[in-house]
Write a protein that holds these residues in place. Structure first.
Motif, PDB file in Angstrom:
ATOM      1  N   LEU A 220       1.012  -1.213  -0.088  1.00  0.00           N
ATOM      2  CA  LEU A 220      -0.086  -0.081   0.007  1.00  0.00           C
ATOM      3  C   LEU A 220       0.707   1.266   0.026  1.00  0.00           C
ATOM      4  O   LEU A 220       1.991   1.234   0.281  1.00  0.00           O
ATOM      5  CB  LEU A 220      -0.829   0.027   1.157  1.00  0.00           C
ATOM      6  N   PHE A 221       0.254   2.338  -0.480  1.00  0.00           N
ATOM      7  CA  PHE A 221       1.016   3.647  -0.388  1.00  0.00           C
ATOM      8  C   PHE A 221       0.107   4.595   0.198  1.00  0.00           C
ATOM      9  O   PHE A 221      -1.161   4.708  -0.539  1.00  0.00           O
ATOM     10  CB  PHE A 221       1.524   4.138  -1.643  1.00  0.00           C
ATOM     11  N   ALA A 222       0.255   5.418   1.087  1.00  0.00           N
ATOM     12  CA  ALA A 222      -0.379   6.363   1.944  1.00  0.00           C
ATOM     13  C   ALA A 222       0.100   7.690   1.815  1.00  0.00           C
ATOM     14  O   ALA A 222       1.412   7.920   1.909  1.00  0.00           O
ATOM     15  CB  ALA A 222      -0.887   5.966   3.383  1.00  0.00           C
ATOM     16  N   LYS A 223      -1.010   8.676   1.618  1.00  0.00           N
ATOM     17  CA  LYS A 223      -0.268  10.167   1.480  1.00  0.00           C
ATOM     18  C   LYS A 223       0.339  10.694   2.801  1.00  0.00           C
ATOM     19  O   LYS A 223       1.191  11.441   2.721  1.00  0.00           O
ATOM     20  CB  LYS A 223      -1.220  11.043   0.994  1.00  0.00           C
ATOM     21  N   GLY A 224      -0.353  10.235   3.656  1.00  0.00           N
ATOM     22  CA  GLY A 224       0.196  10.766   5.084  1.00  0.00           C
ATOM     23  C   GLY A 224      -0.336  12.197   5.398  1.00  0.00           C
ATOM     24  O   GLY A 224      -1.256  12.576   4.841  1.00  0.00           O
ATOM     25  N   SER A 225       0.028  12.638   6.623  1.00  0.00           N
ATOM     26  CA  SER A 225      -0.784  14.035   6.902  1.00  0.00           C
ATOM     27  C   SER A 225       0.322  14.648   8.175  1.00  0.00           C
ATOM     28  O   SER A 225       1.285  13.887   8.609  1.00  0.00           O
ATOM     29  CB  SER A 225      -1.986  13.733   7.652  1.00  0.00           C
ATOM     30  N   LYS A 226      -0.357  15.647   8.845  1.00  0.00           N
ATOM     31  CA  LYS A 226       0.161  16.217  10.124  1.00  0.00           C
ATOM     32  C   LYS A 226      -0.103  15.068  10.989  1.00  0.00           C
ATOM     33  O   LYS A 226      -1.142  14.497  11.102  1.00  0.00           O
ATOM     34  CB  LYS A 226      -0.195  17.448  10.474  1.00  0.00           C
ATOM     35  N   ILE A 227       0.638  15.044  12.194  1.00  0.00           N
ATOM     36  CA  ILE A 227       0.499  13.823  13.376  1.00  0.00           C
ATOM     37  C   ILE A 227       0.836  14.398  14.574  1.00  0.00           C
ATOM     38  O   ILE A 227       1.744  15.631  14.544  1.00  0.00           O
ATOM     39  CB  ILE A 227       1.263  12.458  13.114  1.00  0.00           C
ATOM     40  N   LYS A 228       0.220  14.265  15.708  1.00  0.00           N
ATOM     41  CA  LYS A 228       0.825  14.632  17.087  1.00  0.00           C
ATOM     42  C   LYS A 228       0.567  13.257  18.023  1.00  0.00           C
ATOM     43  O   LYS A 228       0.087  12.361  17.614  1.00  0.00           O
ATOM     44  CB  LYS A 228      -0.476  15.462  17.679  1.00  0.00           C
ATOM     45  N   VAL A 229       1.780  13.286  18.642  1.00  0.00           N
ATOM     46  CA  VAL A 229       1.985  12.187  19.704  1.00  0.00           C
ATOM     47  C   VAL A 229       2.080  12.492  21.107  1.00  0.00           C
ATOM     48  O   VAL A 229       2.578  13.381  21.359  1.00  0.00           O
ATOM     49  CB  VAL A 229       3.374  11.319  19.258  1.00  0.00           C
ATOM     50  N   GLU A 230       0.860  12.060  21.900  1.00  0.00           N
ATOM     51  CA  GLU A 230       0.721  12.880  23.098  1.00  0.00           C
ATOM     52  C   GLU A 230       0.316  11.774  24.184  1.00  0.00           C
ATOM     53  O   GLU A 230      -0.240  10.554  23.666  1.00  0.00           O
ATOM     54  CB  GLU A 230      -0.093  13.952  22.950  1.00  0.00           C
ATOM     55  N   ASN A 231       0.052  12.188  25.231  1.00  0.00           N
ATOM     56  CA  ASN A 231      -0.808  11.243  26.284  1.00  0.00           C
ATOM     57  C   ASN A 231      -0.286  10.058  26.535  1.00  0.00           C
ATOM     58  O   ASN A 231      -0.841   8.905  26.588  1.00  0.00           O
ATOM     59  CB  ASN A 231      -2.143  10.774  25.721  1.00  0.00           C
ATOM     60  N   LYS A 232       1.058  10.054  26.991  1.00  0.00           N
ATOM     61  CA  LYS A 232       1.772   8.776  27.393  1.00  0.00           C
ATOM     62  C   LYS A 232       1.312   8.160  28.661  1.00  0.00           C
ATOM     63  O   LYS A 232       1.094   9.108  29.676  1.00  0.00           O
ATOM     64  CB  LYS A 232       3.177   9.032  27.584  1.00  0.00           C
ATOM     65  N   LYS A 233       0.796   7.202  28.813  1.00  0.00           N
ATOM     66  CA  LYS A 233       0.570   6.551  30.095  1.00  0.00           C
ATOM     67  C   LYS A 233       1.438   5.364  30.400  1.00  0.00           C
ATOM     68  O   LYS A 233       1.793   4.520  29.417  1.00  0.00           O
ATOM     69  CB  LYS A 233      -0.890   5.939  29.884  1.00  0.00           C
ATOM     70  N   THR A 234       1.523   4.855  31.604  1.00  0.00           N
ATOM     71  CA  THR A 234       2.272   3.589  32.188  1.00  0.00           C
ATOM     72  C   THR A 234       1.058   2.858  32.513  1.00  0.00           C
ATOM     73  O   THR A 234       0.196   3.187  33.497  1.00  0.00           O
ATOM     74  CB  THR A 234       2.981   4.085  33.284  1.00  0.00           C
ATOM     75  N   LEU A 235       0.932   1.614  32.092  1.00  0.00           N
ATOM     76  CA  LEU A 235       0.075   0.571  32.310  1.00  0.00           C
ATOM     77  C   LEU A 235       0.557  -0.501  33.251  1.00  0.00           C
ATOM     78  O   LEU A 235       1.502  -1.243  32.437  1.00  0.00           O
ATOM     79  CB  LEU A 235      -0.709   0.195  31.030  1.00  0.00           C
ATOM     80  N   ARG A 236       0.180  -0.729  34.241  1.00  0.00           N
ATOM     81  CA  ARG A 236       0.680  -1.967  34.981  1.00  0.00           C
ATOM     82  C   ARG A 236      -0.223  -2.789  35.311  1.00  0.00           C
ATOM     83  O   ARG A 236      -1.322  -2.720  35.694  1.00  0.00           O
ATOM     84  CB  ARG A 236       1.288  -1.145  36.368  1.00  0.00           C
ATOM     85  N   HIS A 237       0.221  -4.071  35.394  1.00  0.00           N
ATOM     86  CA  HIS A 237      -0.548  -5.420  35.436  1.00  0.00           C
ATOM     87  C   HIS A 237       0.406  -6.213  36.625  1.00  0.00           C
ATOM     88  O   HIS A 237       1.035  -6.973  36.236  1.00  0.00           O
ATOM     89  CB  HIS A 237      -0.968  -5.929  34.149  1.00  0.00           C
TER      90      HIS A 237
END
Length: 241
Positions: A220-237
């Motif tokens: 596949l080939f995708a055009k893409g876009s602006k992105i944001k990476v946020e809301n890091k969480k630590t999940l413990r089990h």
């Protein structure tokens, strides 16, 4: 403030079916494999980072660069709904500072390699090349696509591959890091031809050497876009005996 703002552009996505058992040891706790129509997918993805900002700041010489990653697909049930995400086996970039930041803050599996890319056009098509050097040899992803883009269809394989909005990292057997990736739906261009020259065993270890002679389920080939990476969480089990 978002941890990362950038554009992801010109995404080449080469998709393989893989035995789910291969991925079990890489699966972050609290997630399960996301299967599409009975197939367990792993994808080799090449693309460009553009206009990259970390915590709102452009780091000199680290704004535009290539990335190659190998990833698989997971989901996590929370508050009555499924979160669909990806897990990265390895992410290759040409900048040591990017590798340091990602591995230190997100416990990701980044690696720094010499990389290059080239985009060319014919009368009717576009050609995209991504290359990275390992042990003195260039690995190559080459796609030839149509020029026009179209919307990705609902419930299609392309939607499954592109519409995952969380990243999950296995820190240890009891701890998972989760972060959110925000972007609009992407458009895709039809792939007319492709070429791969990738040593999967050398790049990703014995578990993925099986991909060396495998035929991709799709490219596949995708055009893409602006992105944001946020809301890091630590999940413990915690497991109780």
């Amino acid at each position: 403030m978002s941890f990362l703002n950038a554009q992801w552009k010109n995404l080449a996505l080469i998709n393989y079916e893989i035995n789910p058992q291969v991925l079990e040891k890489y699966l972050p706790v609290g997630t399960e494999l996301d299967i599409w129509k009975g197939k367990c997918y792993v994808s080799l993805v090449g693309f460009l980072f553009k206009e990259t900002k970390v915590l709102g700041i452009k780091i000199p010489f680290h704004v535009d660069f290539e990335e190659i990653n190998l990833r698989f697909y997971v989901k996590r049930f929370e508050n009555g709904e499924w979160k669909r995400g990806v897990v990265f086996i390895k992410e290759i970039v040409p900048k040591k500072a990017i590798t340091f930041i990602a591995n230190s803050l997100y416990n990701e599996h980044y690696e720094t390699r010499k990389m290059r890319h080239a985009n060319t056009e014919t009368e009717n098509t576009k050609i995209f090349n991504y290359q990275w050097k390992v042990n003195g040899k260039w690995n190559t992803i080459r796609l030839e696509t149509q020029k026009e883009f179209k919307e990705i269809e609902i419930d299609s394989e392309a939607e499954f591959i592109t519409e995952h909005y969380f990243g999950y990292t296995k820190y240890n057997e009891n701890t998972t890091f989760e972060y959110e990736v925000k972007h609009p739906r992407w458009q895709q261009a039809a792939v007319k031809d492709f070429m791969l020259k990738v040593d999967f065993g050398q790049n990703y270890g014995n578990d993925f050497a099986v991909l060396q002679n495998a035929v991709p389920v799709s490219v596949l080939f995708a055009k893409g876009s602006k992105i944001k990476v946020e809301n890091k969480k630590t999940l413990r089990h915690e497991y109780q005996l």
